[in-house]
Design an enzyme around this catalytic site. Sequence first.
Site, PDB file in Angstrom:
ATOM      1  N   LYS A 192       0.787  -1.380  -0.357  1.00  0.00           N
ATOM      2  CA  LYS A 192       0.067   0.219  -0.204  1.00  0.00           C
ATOM      3  C   LYS A 192       1.044   1.584   0.072  1.00  0.00           C
ATOM      4  O   LYS A 192       1.940   1.545   0.429  1.00  0.00           O
ATOM      5  CB  LYS A 192      -0.403  -0.038   1.202  1.00  0.00           C
ATOM      6  CG  LYS A 192      -1.588  -1.079   0.685  1.00  0.00           C
ATOM      7  CD  LYS A 192      -2.653  -1.158   2.175  1.00  0.00           C
ATOM      8  CE  LYS A 192      -1.751  -1.132   4.261  1.00  0.00           C
ATOM      9  NZ  LYS A 192      -2.523  -2.138   4.301  1.00  0.00           N
ATOM     10  N   THR A 225      -8.448   8.957   9.026  1.00  0.00           N
ATOM     11  CA  THR A 225      -7.824   7.793   8.382  1.00  0.00           C
ATOM     12  C   THR A 225      -7.789   6.919   9.350  1.00  0.00           C
ATOM     13  O   THR A 225      -6.930   6.170   8.655  1.00  0.00           O
ATOM     14  CB  THR A 225      -6.555   8.500   7.552  1.00  0.00           C
ATOM     15  OG1 THR A 225      -5.700   8.817   8.024  1.00  0.00           O
ATOM     16  CG2 THR A 225      -6.936   9.264   6.352  1.00  0.00           C
ATOM     17  N   GLY A 227      -7.219   3.635  11.365  1.00  0.00           N
ATOM     18  CA  GLY A 227      -7.763   2.809  11.191  1.00  0.00           C
ATOM     19  C   GLY A 227      -7.912   1.902   9.193  1.00  0.00           C
ATOM     20  O   GLY A 227      -8.848   0.992   9.057  1.00  0.00           O
ATOM     21  N   THR A 228      -7.869   2.918   8.134  1.00  0.00           N
ATOM     22  CA  THR A 228      -7.634   2.336   7.272  1.00  0.00           C
ATOM     23  C   THR A 228      -7.033   0.999   6.583  1.00  0.00           C
ATOM     24  O   THR A 228      -7.350   0.142   5.868  1.00  0.00           O
ATOM     25  CB  THR A 228      -7.128   3.295   6.072  1.00  0.00           C
ATOM     26  OG1 THR A 228      -5.988   3.895   6.630  1.00  0.00           O
ATOM     27  CG2 THR A 228      -8.701   4.132   6.009  1.00  0.00           C
ATOM     28  N   GLY A 229      -5.943   0.708   6.950  1.00  0.00           N
ATOM     29  CA  GLY A 229      -5.330  -0.655   7.174  1.00  0.00           C
ATOM     30  C   GLY A 229      -6.264  -2.102   7.226  1.00  0.00           C
ATOM     31  O   GLY A 229      -6.345  -2.315   7.018  1.00  0.00           O
ATOM     32  N   CYS A 230      -6.351  -1.643   8.660  1.00  0.00           N
ATOM     33  CA  CYS A 230      -8.045  -2.994   8.976  1.00  0.00           C
ATOM     34  C   CYS A 230      -8.546  -2.735   8.268  1.00  0.00           C
ATOM     35  O   CYS A 230      -9.308  -3.596   8.212  1.00  0.00           O
ATOM     36  CB  CYS A 230      -7.530  -2.661  10.362  1.00  0.00           C
ATOM     37  SG  CYS A 230      -6.616  -1.734  11.919  1.00  0.00           S
TER      38      CYS A 230
END
Length: 513
Positions: A192, A225, A227-230
């Site tokens: 990412k 933003t 928590g975007t990865g989870c």
Amino acid sequence: MAMEGNGASVSDGASKTKIPHVLTVAGSDSGAGAGIQADIKACAARGVYCSTVITAVTAQNTVGVQGVNIVPEDFVAEQLKSVLSDMQVDVVKTGMLPSIGIVKILHESLREFPVRALVVDPVMVSTSGDVLAGPSILSSFREELLPMADIITPNIKEASALLGGMPLETVADMRSAAKALHAIGPRNVLVKGGDLPDSLDAIDIFFDGKDCHELRSSRIKTRNTHGTGCTLASCIAAELAKGSSMLSAVKVAKHYVETVLEYSKDIFIGNGRQGPFDHLLRLKNGIHNSHRQGTFNPSNLFLYAVTDSQMNKKWGRPMVDAIEAAIEGGATIVQLREKDAETREFLEMAKACVGICRSYGVPLLINDRVDVALACDADGVHVGQSDMPARIARTLLGPEKIIGVSCKTPEQAQQAWIDGADYIGCGGVYPTNTKANNPTLGLDGLKAVCLASKLPVVAIGGINASNAGSVMETGVSNLKGVAVVSALFDRESVLAETRNLHAILMEAASQVK
Ligand SMILES: Cc1ncc(COP(=O)(O)OP(=O)(O)O)c(N)n1
Ligand SMILES: Cc1ncsc1CCOP(=O)(O)O
Ligand SMILES: [Mg+2]
């Protein structure tokens, strides 16, 4: 990961419905923006059941992580056993794995209870910069977890750490990293690039061992933003649980994250630098349309027939015959536009039209009247700027129905998207006698609206066989077709006119490909 179920069977009795199921193995975030809480919300938004194995409890908010309490390893093992031995898990998604022992236990549990897919988000540092899994864990990630994974989703820092500190500064570096990570064992890698500087787009690299895809989404300017990865990893897991292919799961997940970030960009929770977002798209104005993604097929807009009773009467045709002829000629969607009918007459006609359209598998929308659309179970409505607001129409019609909105400006197009519409109708492109006092936008006005619209667009107004080709040849990618009234219905043969227009559109579409 072994591609098989865990073999658990449901109790006997009546037939049961299997619900797609993701198990998340991750840490709890007291602020509920990331971790277990984000995973549950993302899965709920994607219509998938989510069970949880908690590896650590964090005290955290929008400022940062104030404390971490790691769950004892044997209790992580116990949670894993409870869920995996009983609950028909399709996909396991991992987040914060704070100790080598926990990675080992997970590895053993998945050997004992194989699932269809394993999604590994190698969480090491929170978005606020706090360390959630130290460097000591890297070798057990590499040796035990990555070789089992169907996909890993590191950000740039995590990819670099997993590759022993390899510098990652460009998209080319990300491609090399994706390939190097793939060599460690996971079947697919998504690196990412959200943290890459100097780009209007968020660029991710997806590598499946054969092809490298550059996946772009627009970079949303927002503080929300956390928590975007989870969320991205959970959404990938949810789509896999529903049966998607890996590339499609990744694309849907990226689109979902982009949608929720855009939708939540102005919400305000907490005083720190990084706020959470609204997975369920509810907080801002109370609508919920996240799980509808994919229910409308934009190619339906290709040849959009909008009816007119007066015209059909003039040519002595019952409405159902006119609609049937238009469909036979190639119309891909029909809108029943009745400006003068009494409600009961409108409803009876609408019911008959639903019957005919459904028998051909062509959607039927009702112009203006949400009540009539509901009463006849039409496929949706088309509303204008002075009709029922799309946001309210969505609330009344629910997530499955199609909603189109007339837009003449980029601002209206943006609002239609926020309100949960499926497409916009833009016009009048050319002068028309069918709708009084309707300003003409021209092809330039149409293009400006298309470029501002995240939704597919259908052009309307004065379009006929002589100009439909020029409309389609504007070549804007989200312009999906033309909507016409008089060019089909104020003519002697609806069938012949529709066939002719369809052929012209096909020819024009082949020119712009
Ligand atoms: C596909 C499509 N686009 C635009 C319109 C116009 O809707 P509206 O602005 O509400 O005007 P009326 O059709 O209600 O007169 C449309 N009907 N269909
Ligand atoms: C309903 C509507 N909305 C914008 S222009 C228009 C009329 C389109 O009719 P025609 O295709 O006969 O020009
Ligand atoms: Mg209207």
